[in-house]
Design an enzyme around this catalytic site. Structure first.
Site, mmCIF file in Angstrom:
data_model
loop_
_atom_site.group_PDB
_atom_site.id
_atom_site.type_symbol
_atom_site.label_atom_id
_atom_site.label_comp_id
_atom_site.label_asym_id
_atom_site.label_seq_id
_atom_site.Cartn_x
_atom_site.Cartn_y
_atom_site.Cartn_z
ATOM 1 N N ASN A 1 -7.444 -4.351 5.562
ATOM 2 C CA ASN A 1 -8.002 -3.485 6.603
ATOM 3 C C ASN A 1 -8.709 -4.280 7.698
ATOM 4 O O ASN A 1 -9.803 -3.931 8.150
ATOM 5 C CB ASN A 1 -8.946 -2.449 5.988
ATOM 6 C CG ASN A 1 -8.231 -1.153 5.640
ATOM 7 O OD1 ASN A 1 -7.380 -0.684 6.395
ATOM 8 N ND2 ASN A 1 -8.558 -0.573 4.493
ATOM 9 N N ASP B 1 2.767 4.683 5.210
ATOM 10 C CA ASP B 1 2.566 4.171 6.566
ATOM 11 C C ASP B 1 2.463 2.642 6.588
ATOM 12 O O ASP B 1 2.397 2.033 7.663
ATOM 13 C CB ASP B 1 1.344 4.804 7.242
ATOM 14 C CG ASP B 1 0.146 4.950 6.324
ATOM 15 O OD1 ASP B 1 0.153 4.372 5.214
ATOM 16 O OD2 ASP B 1 -0.822 5.642 6.710
ATOM 17 N N HIS B 2 2.446 2.011 5.425
ATOM 18 C CA HIS B 2 2.537 0.560 5.304
ATOM 19 C C HIS B 2 3.956 0.171 4.894
ATOM 20 O O HIS B 2 4.679 0.972 4.289
ATOM 21 C CB HIS B 2 1.597 0.033 4.216
ATOM 22 C CG HIS B 2 0.144 0.208 4.509
ATOM 23 N ND1 HIS B 2 -0.700 -0.854 4.794
ATOM 24 C CD2 HIS B 2 -0.631 1.320 4.540
ATOM 25 C CE1 HIS B 2 -1.915 -0.407 4.975
ATOM 26 N NE2 HIS B 2 -1.910 0.911 4.832
ATOM 27 N N ASP C 1 -4.222 -4.992 0.992
ATOM 28 C CA ASP C 1 -4.592 -4.346 2.247
ATOM 29 C C ASP C 1 -6.031 -4.742 2.559
ATOM 30 O O ASP C 1 -6.968 -4.219 1.963
ATOM 31 C CB ASP C 1 -4.447 -2.831 2.103
ATOM 32 C CG ASP C 1 -4.806 -2.077 3.374
ATOM 33 O OD1 ASP C 1 -5.260 -2.725 4.346
ATOM 34 O OD2 ASP C 1 -4.653 -0.841 3.389
ATOM 35 N N GLU D 1 -3.925 1.977 -2.936
ATOM 36 C CA GLU D 1 -3.989 3.410 -2.627
ATOM 37 C C GLU D 1 -3.080 4.215 -3.550
ATOM 38 O O GLU D 1 -2.248 4.999 -3.098
ATOM 39 C CB GLU D 1 -3.657 3.677 -1.157
ATOM 40 C CG GLU D 1 -4.852 3.493 -0.238
ATOM 41 C CD GLU D 1 -4.712 4.253 1.072
ATOM 42 O OE1 GLU D 1 -5.197 5.399 1.130
ATOM 43 O OE2 GLU D 1 -4.120 3.704 2.027
ATOM 44 N N ASP E 1 -2.132 -6.104 6.189
ATOM 45 C CA ASP E 1 -1.815 -6.509 4.813
ATOM 46 C C ASP E 1 -1.560 -8.017 4.826
ATOM 47 O O ASP E 1 -0.696 -8.495 5.573
ATOM 48 C CB ASP E 1 -0.587 -5.764 4.308
ATOM 49 C CG ASP E 1 -0.767 -4.256 4.381
ATOM 50 O OD1 ASP E 1 -1.253 -3.670 3.401
ATOM 51 O OD2 ASP E 1 -0.436 -3.675 5.441
ATOM 52 N N ASN F 1 0.872 -1.171 0.000
ATOM 53 C CA ASN F 1 0.000 0.000 0.000
ATOM 54 C C ASN F 1 0.910 1.222 0.000
ATOM 55 O O ASN F 1 1.512 1.561 1.023
ATOM 56 C CB ASN F 1 -0.914 -0.011 1.231
ATOM 57 C CG ASN F 1 -1.864 1.173 1.260
ATOM 58 O OD1 ASN F 1 -1.509 2.285 0.881
ATOM 59 N ND2 ASN F 1 -3.081 0.951 1.726
#
Length: 268
Positions: A149, A247-248, A147, A34, A218, A7
């Site tokens: 989530n 941030d991943h 991802d 993303e 993930d 991501n």
């Protein structure tokens, strides 16, 4: 074969990070989430210059998924789920590459909960579960990754008591993840690291990365035939520490060319 999910949290703003990681890690196949870029703004040339074929479905400001390969042509099979509750959102891309069917996904966040965004998340998850079942029925080697989530267990989240009201840790979402894996999918990262604390995401706030206060959201799910080829699965955690990074962190699985031999039990 090394297959990864990442991501990128904005493919153009993080392009230098993405290209640096691709050159360093040399994954054979990658799915990205993303992108946060419309179709015409995807950095196709920069990625092809590294030797990757690529397909993508962009979306302005939000979402967006892509699939990269340096081990053969990408034969696209679909770019949305059957029965997708909102096909205008770019969240799924699927293609056959080098003998494997790759499904790259970006499952909705679902916050705030309760509310329409959470309802959409559950509907999207149901559509994914139905499609995943049909993929398994095909008996093809399939890898679903991206991802999701969702933190499936308390081991997958730093201080789980702080996440009880969050859509990523909701009981309905965790139950949906286990309905999916119960079809016969192998959770590659947890199979290789059954008892370890291992995360794939760290918030930008409160020094989460420095404190290793992360989440495992993930995932890489292998169909039975690929589960027999599982060699390794890891998180490139150091990439999260790079400047202007997502941030991943990238997450990857290594597959053998053939099913691993199983040791025969001695006959007494």
């Amino acid at each position: 074969m090394k297959i990864a999910t990442y991501n990128v949290n904005g493919v153009n703003g993080r392009l230098a990070v993405l290209l640096r990681w691709l050159a360093e890690a040399e994954p054979d196949i990658v799915v990205l989430q993303e992108l946060k870029a419309p179709q015409e703004k995807f950095p196709e040339t920069a990625i092809r210059d590294l030797g990757y074929d690529v397909i993508w479905r962009g979306q302005k400001s939000w979402n967006g998924v892509a699939l990269l390969s340096r081990v053969g042509e990408i034969h696209e099979t679909r770019r949305s789920l059957p029965d997708d509750p909102d096909p205008t959102q770019s969240r799924y891309i699927e293609a056959a590459v080098n003998g494997i069917l790759i499904g790259g996904l970006y499952l909705p966040n679902g916050n705030p909960r309760p509310g329409p965004k959470f309802d959409y998340k559950l509907k999207w998850f149901d559509a994914l579960i139905a499609h995943a079942a049909s993929l398994l029925e095909s008996s093809l080697p399939v890898l679903l990754l991206g991802d999701f989530n969702v933190m499936p267990t308390e081991r997958d989240v730093y201080k789980p008591e702080r996440w009880l009201d969050d859509a990523l840790f909701a009981p309905e979402v965790r139950e949906a993840f286990f309905r999916l894996t119960a079809q016969g999918w192998t959770d590659a990262l947890r199979t290789i690291h059954p008892d370890e604390t291992i995360y794939t995401f760290w918030d930008y706030f409160r020094n989460a990365y420095g404190r290793n206060a992360g989440l495992r959201i993930d995932h890489l799910l292998l169909s039975p035939s690929l589960g027999d080829r599982l060699v390794d699965a890891q998180v490139d955690m150091h990439v999260r520490g790079w400047e202007k990074t997502s941030d991943h962190a990238p997450v990857w699985v290594e597959l053998a060319d053939k099913p691993k031999r199983r040791r025969r039990k001695a006959v007494s």
